[in-house]
Design a protein around this motif. Structure first.
Motif, PDB file in Angstrom:
ATOM      1  N   PRO A  22       0.802  -1.147  -0.021  1.00 48.06           N
ATOM      2  CA  PRO A  22      -0.006  -0.193  -0.102  1.00 48.06           C
ATOM      3  C   PRO A  22       0.792   1.223  -0.144  1.00 48.06           C
ATOM      4  N   ARG A  23       0.473   2.362  -0.836  1.00 52.20           N
ATOM      5  CA  ARG A  23       1.301   3.433  -1.088  1.00 52.20           C
ATOM      6  C   ARG A  23       0.197   4.762  -0.447  1.00 52.20           C
ATOM      7  N   PRO A  24       0.971   5.846  -0.022  1.00 53.42           N
ATOM      8  CA  PRO A  24      -0.054   6.921   0.577  1.00 53.42           C
ATOM      9  C   PRO A  24      -0.556   7.396  -0.713  1.00 53.42           C
ATOM     10  N   LYS A  25      -1.917   7.666  -0.709  1.00 55.14           N
ATOM     11  CA  LYS A  25      -2.610   8.556  -1.780  1.00 55.14           C
ATOM     12  C   LYS A  25      -3.578   9.368  -1.041  1.00 55.14           C
ATOM     13  N   ALA A  79      -5.107   4.183   0.493  1.00 55.36           N
ATOM     14  CA  ALA A  79      -3.852   3.254   0.424  1.00 55.36           C
ATOM     15  C   ALA A  79      -4.283   1.645   0.598  1.00 55.36           C
TER      16      ALA A  79
END
Ligand SMILES: Cc1cc2nc3c(=O)[nH]c(=O)nc-3n(C[C@H](O)[C@H](O)[C@H](O)COP(=O)(O)OP(=O)(O)OC[C@H]3O[C@@H](n4cnc5c(N)ncnc54)[C@H](O)[C@@H]3O)c2cc1C
Length: 390
Positions: A22-25, A79
Motif C-alpha cells: 500500500p502506498r500513500p494516496k 492506500a
C-alpha cells in the motif's frame, strides 16, 4: 482488471508503478453509487474496509440539497483500497512495483519506455499515472483544467456531524475559492473525519487553502489532531481533452475526471473500461489506431455525464457563481430529482431536457435569480487571490 475483463490476454499485460503498495494516496476515498456498482461488476464483491454512507448533502448559505442515490456510498482509505485492487490482479498479471517510468518515446512501431533506466518496447501503453503523469507529458496530449485540493484528518470535537453522509459545502465560493469544502467520515476511527477543500480552477495558493481548511474545521467544531494538511492536484475532463495517440491511451486522472466535485475513482474506472475495450478491438484488428477515440468517449454515457459536470463547474466556478449557486439550490425540479433516490450522483445528463424546461417555467414564474454577491459568514483566513466577480 478492466483489461482482463475486455479480453486482453493476461500474459500480454504488465502493470508498472513507482510506488510499493500500500502506498500513500491523498484522497477523500468517497465512492458514489455508480462507483460501487462498478466495483461489484469488475471485482465481483465490495472491497473491504468501507465506511458506508446513505446520502450526500450539498449546502451553502443559499440552501441545502440532499442527494439520495439508488444505493449507498462507500468511503475508503485509498492506500488500503488500492492495495486490495492491485492484489486482485497480481495473481493473474505481471506487476512491477517500485519501478519508475522516466521516459516514453515513440519508436518505429512501438513505444520505447524507460523504466529505472532500462528501455523496453511495448505495442501499447495505457497511461494510468494520474494528474501530472509522464504519459500525458511525453505523448504531448492536451489535458483539461488542473485543480488544487488539500485535506487532513480531524477529530470530531464539538462538531455535530453524522457519519452516514458525505458533506459538500459550496460556501468557499463566497470566499473566493472556486470549489467546495468536504467532510467525510474517516475509516480510521469513529471520532475521525476527513476535511478538505477543492479549488476547481487551481487559482488559490496551497497555503491559503490550508489556512481555510483549518479555519473551516474549527468553525464546525472539529479539533485539529496535528495531522498534516496535505495538497495534491487533480485534472478534470472536458471536450478538448485528448487521450489517444497510435499505440497509447490515457485513462483515469491522466485522461480527466469530474470537474464539479473532483470525483475521480468512478470516472477512472469508467475511462479504464472504455480504453480497455477499444484497445482490445484494435489488437483484434492488429492496428495501433483507434478511430475517433475522443469523440466516442465523449458520446459514451460517462463522457456525456462528465460533459454535464464540466458545464455545471464552469458556471459555479466561473464568472457569475452567485447566480449559479442560487440556480443550483433553488431549482425545484433538481431538488426533487436529487432527493428521489431513483438516480445516481453524476448521472443527470439524461434529465437535461426536463431540467431546462422546468427551470424555464420556474424563471417565468419567479424571475431570474440575482447575480448579486452573497455575503459569507466569514472564516478567519487570508483573502484568496482568486477574486470572484458578482
Ligand atoms: C485531496 C483529494 C481528495 C479526493 N477525494 C476523492 C473522493 O473522495 N472520491 C473520488 O472519487 N475521488 C477523489 N479524488 C480524486 C481521486 O483521488 C483521483 O481522481 C484518482 O485517484 C485517480 O486515479 P488514477 O488511478 O487515475 O491516478 P492515481 O490514483 O493518482 O494513481 C496514479 C499511479 O501512477 C503511479 N505513477 C505516477 N507516475 C509514475 C511514474 N513516472 N512511473 C511509475 N508509476 C507512476 C503512482 O505511483 C500512482 O500509483 C481526490 C483527490 C484529491 C487530491
Amino acid at each position: 482488471m478492466a483489461a482482463l475483463r475486455a479480453g486482453i490476454d493476461s500474459s500480454d499485460l504488465l502493470v508498472v508503478d513507482k510506488a510499493k503498495f500500500p502506498r500513500p494516496k491523498l484522497c477523500g476515498g468517497g465512492v458514489t453509487f455508480r462507483g460501487t456498482e462498478l466495483f461489484r461488476d469488475l471485482y465481483g464483491e465490495q472491497p473491504p474496509g468501507a465506511v458506508v454512507t446513505t446520502y450526500l448533502e450539498f449546502r451553502s448559505q443559499v440552501g441545502k440539497l440532499d442527494v439520495r442515490e439508488r444505493g449507498a456510498q462507500w468511503v475508503y482509505d485509498r492506500a488500503s483500497l488500492d492495495a486490495w485492487l492491485l492484489d486482485r490482479v497480481r495473481a493473474r498479471v505481471r506487476v512491477r512495483e517500485e519501478t519508475t517510468v522516466s521516459a516514453i518515446e515513440p519508436g518505429v512501431d512501438r513505444w520505447r519506455v524507460t523504466m529505472d533506466g532500462v528501455v523496453e518496447e511495448f505495442a501499447w501503453v495505457i497511461g494510468a499515472d494520474g494528474a501530472n503523469g509522464i504519459t500525458r507529458r511525453a505523448s504531448g496530449l492536451t489535458g483539461g483544467i488542473t485543480g488544487r485540493l488539500v485535506e487532513a484528518t480531524y477529530e470530531v470535537g464539538d462538531a455535530d456531524m453524522p457519519r452516514d453522509r458525505l458533506d459538500f459545502d459550496f460556501d468557499p465560493i463566497l470566499e473566493g475559492i472556486p470549489g467546495y469544502a468536504w467532510v467525510f467520515p474517516s475509516c480510521h476511527g469513529e471520532g475521525l473525519f476527513q476535511i478538505g477543500v477543492m479549488d476547481g480552477r487551481g487559482r488559490v495558493s496551497g497555503e491559503q487553502l490550508r489556512s481555510f481548511t483549518d479555519a473551516y474545521a474549527a468553525k464546525l467544531g472539529f479539533k485539529n489532531i496535528g495531522s498534516k494538511i496535505a495538497g495534491w492536484p487533480e485534472r478534470y475532463w472536458d471536450v478538448g481533452t485528448r487521450a489517444h495517440r497510435p499505440g497509447l491511451v490515457l485513462v483515469g486522472e491522466a485522461h480527466g475526471i469530474d470537474a464539479l466535485l473532483g470525483e475521480g475513482i468512478a470516472p477512472s474506472m469508467f475511462s479504464a473500461s472504455f480504453a480497455a475495450e477499444r484497445v482490445r478491438e484494435a489488437l483484434d484488428r492488429s492496428e495501433d489506431r483507434i478511430a475517433f477515440y475522443e469523440s466516442r468517449f465523449a458520446a459514451s454515457e460517462e463522457g456525456r455525464n462528465l460533459w454535464f459536470q464540466a458545464r455545471l463547474a464552469d458556471r459555479l466556478y466561473g464568472r457569475h457563481p452567485f447566480r449559479w449557486l442560487r440556480v443550483l439550490f433553488e431549482m425545484e425540479h433538481l431538488r426533487a430529482l436529487a432527493g428521489a433516490g431513483t438516480d445516481a450522483y453524476g448521472r443527470l445528463v439524461g434529465h437535461m431536457p426536463s431540467l431546462v424546461l422546468k427551470y424555464a417555467a420556474q424563471v417565468m414564474r419567479d424571475g431570474l435569480p440575482s447575480a448579486g454577491a452573497i455575503q459569507p459568514a466569514r472564516i478567519a483566513m487570508d483573502r484568496p487571490r482568486g477574486v470572484v466577480e458578482s
